[in-house]
Enzyme design. Structure first.
Site, short mmCIF file in Angstrom:
data_model
loop_
_atom_site.label_atom_id
_atom_site.label_comp_id
_atom_site.label_asym_id
_atom_site.label_seq_id
_atom_site.Cartn_x
_atom_site.Cartn_y
_atom_site.Cartn_z
N LYS A 1 0.88 -1.21 -0.03
CA LYS A 1 0.02 -0.04 -0.02
C LYS A 1 0.87 1.25 -0.15
O LYS A 1 1.97 1.34 0.29
CB LYS A 1 -1.06 -0.15 1.26
N ARG B 1 -3.33 -9.86 5.27
CA ARG B 1 -3.92 -10.12 4.04
C ARG B 1 -2.86 -9.62 2.89
O ARG B 1 -2.59 -8.52 3.10
CB ARG B 1 -5.36 -9.28 3.63
N1 HH2 Z 1 -7.46 -3.94 1.20
C1 HH2 Z 1 -7.76 -4.09 -0.18
C2 HH2 Z 1 -8.87 -4.76 -0.55
N2 HH2 Z 1 -9.50 -5.41 0.12
N3 HH2 Z 1 -9.93 -6.27 2.60
C3 HH2 Z 1 -9.76 -6.23 3.81
N4 HH2 Z 1 -10.21 -6.88 4.68
N5 HH2 Z 1 -8.70 -5.17 4.22
C4 HH2 Z 1 -7.92 -4.54 3.46
O1 HH2 Z 1 -6.93 -3.58 3.80
C5 HH2 Z 1 -7.87 -4.59 1.99
C6 HH2 Z 1 -9.16 -5.41 1.42
C7 HH2 Z 1 -6.99 -3.10 -1.36
O2 HH2 Z 1 -6.06 -3.84 -1.63
P1 HH2 Z 1 -6.08 -4.67 -3.09
O3 HH2 Z 1 -7.22 -5.61 -3.30
O4 HH2 Z 1 -4.75 -5.42 -3.73
O5 HH2 Z 1 -6.21 -3.45 -4.27
P2 HH2 Z 1 -7.58 -3.18 -5.14
O6 HH2 Z 1 -8.83 -2.59 -3.97
O7 HH2 Z 1 -7.32 -1.96 -5.84
O8 HH2 Z 1 -8.04 -4.22 -5.89
#
Ligand code: HH2
Length: 282
Positions: A223, A258
């Site tokens: 992040k 995660r």
């Molecule tokens: N962060 C993201 C997405 N889902 N869920 C939980 N429970 N906690 C988190 O910190 C969290 C989450 C963001 O990461 P990512 O899925 O890699 O990115 P994007 O939202 O751009 O798909």
């Protein structure tokens, strides 16, 4: 944390060591891996790869929630994630769906998904209904505002107290609707409507959220705050910072991390956990 269990549908996840949730984004636009696993076959292959690398849970998402992301129609989101989730379930893996849409959560619950991970923290009443009508584990995440605008100017009185109180209220709301306590996990939502200082404070005082008694999930992987700390704008060069954040989070009470980089994180956590436990206990 010994003997604690997180009930997730047909699974009872034992929380006697940190669990690793591996990320599979079936999206064209996720902030780190957008487009890499946007088709179902490569998403399935990534899920298998993460499981082989030691992931305890595979978290499948069909909508990017990065700051400024455009919302995805639920029908499109279902078309992206459900085939991948069904295929991973057939391989006997523990699978989570990352969604804030009740229609998507419901379709995946019908398919037998073990966990519903809602970045909007079950603030939608329809999501609470879906939660009450199935037996999946639930991740209640705190998000300040909406993805389109959440990073504009986040303000809190005391970020940790505000986030903790919000999460506790949402957990009560779910329990009022009939959800058993041991199905619920809480997540402070690192990077969701928070400044660098907010993220650091939440991680430093994570114990105050863990003290509520629910398992705590933390997502710091790759992040922006890690990029800021390292002066590293390239998300592809934030692996070691991300591993450091995962170790720090589990040391402060995170039950689940995660992450995108499962093998590297598992290696670090195994050593940190053995030091805590005084034995090789993974
Ligand atoms: N962060 C993201 C997405 N889902 N869920 C939980 N429970 N906690 C988190 O910190 C969290 C989450 C963001 O990461 P990512 O899925 O890699 O990115 P994007 O939202 O751009 O798909």
């Amino acid at each position: 944390m010994a003997d604690r269990i997180w009930r997730c549908g047909t699974r009872a996840l034992l929380l006697d060591r940190p669990l690793v949730m591996g990320v599979v984004n079936v999206t064209p636009d996720s902030f780190y891996d957008g487009g890499e696993t946007a088709d179902p076959l490569s998403a399935l292959a990534r899920g298998r790869e993460l499981a082989a690398a030691g992931a305890d849970i595979i978290d499948v998402g069909g909508e990017s929630t990065r700051p400024g992301a455009a919302p995805v129609d639920p029908a499109e989101e279902i078309a992206r994630v459900r085939p991948v989730i069904s295929a991973l379930l057939l391989e006997d893996l523990c699978v989570s769906v990352d969604t804030r849409h009740a229609r998507v959560a419901s379709a995946c619950a019908d398919a037998g998904v073990h966990i519903i991970n809602d970045v909007a923290g079950f603030r939608d009443r329809a999501m609470v209904k879906v939660a009450a009508s199935c037996d999946a584990g639930l991740v209640v995440m705190h998000m300040g505002g909406e993805p389109a605008t959440m990073q504009d100017a986040p303000v809190y009185d005391d970020v940790v107290a505000d986030v903790r109180d919000y999460l506790e209220r949402q957990a009560f709301r779910l329990r009022d609707a009939g959800v058993a306590r041991d199905r619920i996990a809480l997540d402070p939502g690192i990077g969701f409507g928070k400044t660098l200082e907010h993220n650091l404070e939440l991680l430093r005082r994570l114990g105050e959220i863990a003290a509520l008694g629910y398992p705590v999930v933390v997502g710091t992987s790759r992040k922006r705050f890690i990029g800021t700390l390292l002066d590293e704008p390239d998300v592809r060069r934030r692996l070691w910072g991300s591993v450091g954040a995962a170790v720090a989070a589990t040391a402060r009470g995170a039950a689940v991390v995660r992450v995108h980089d499962v093998g590297e994180t598992v290696q670090a956590l195994k050593v940190a956990h053995a030091i805590d436990a005084g034995e090789a206990a993974w």
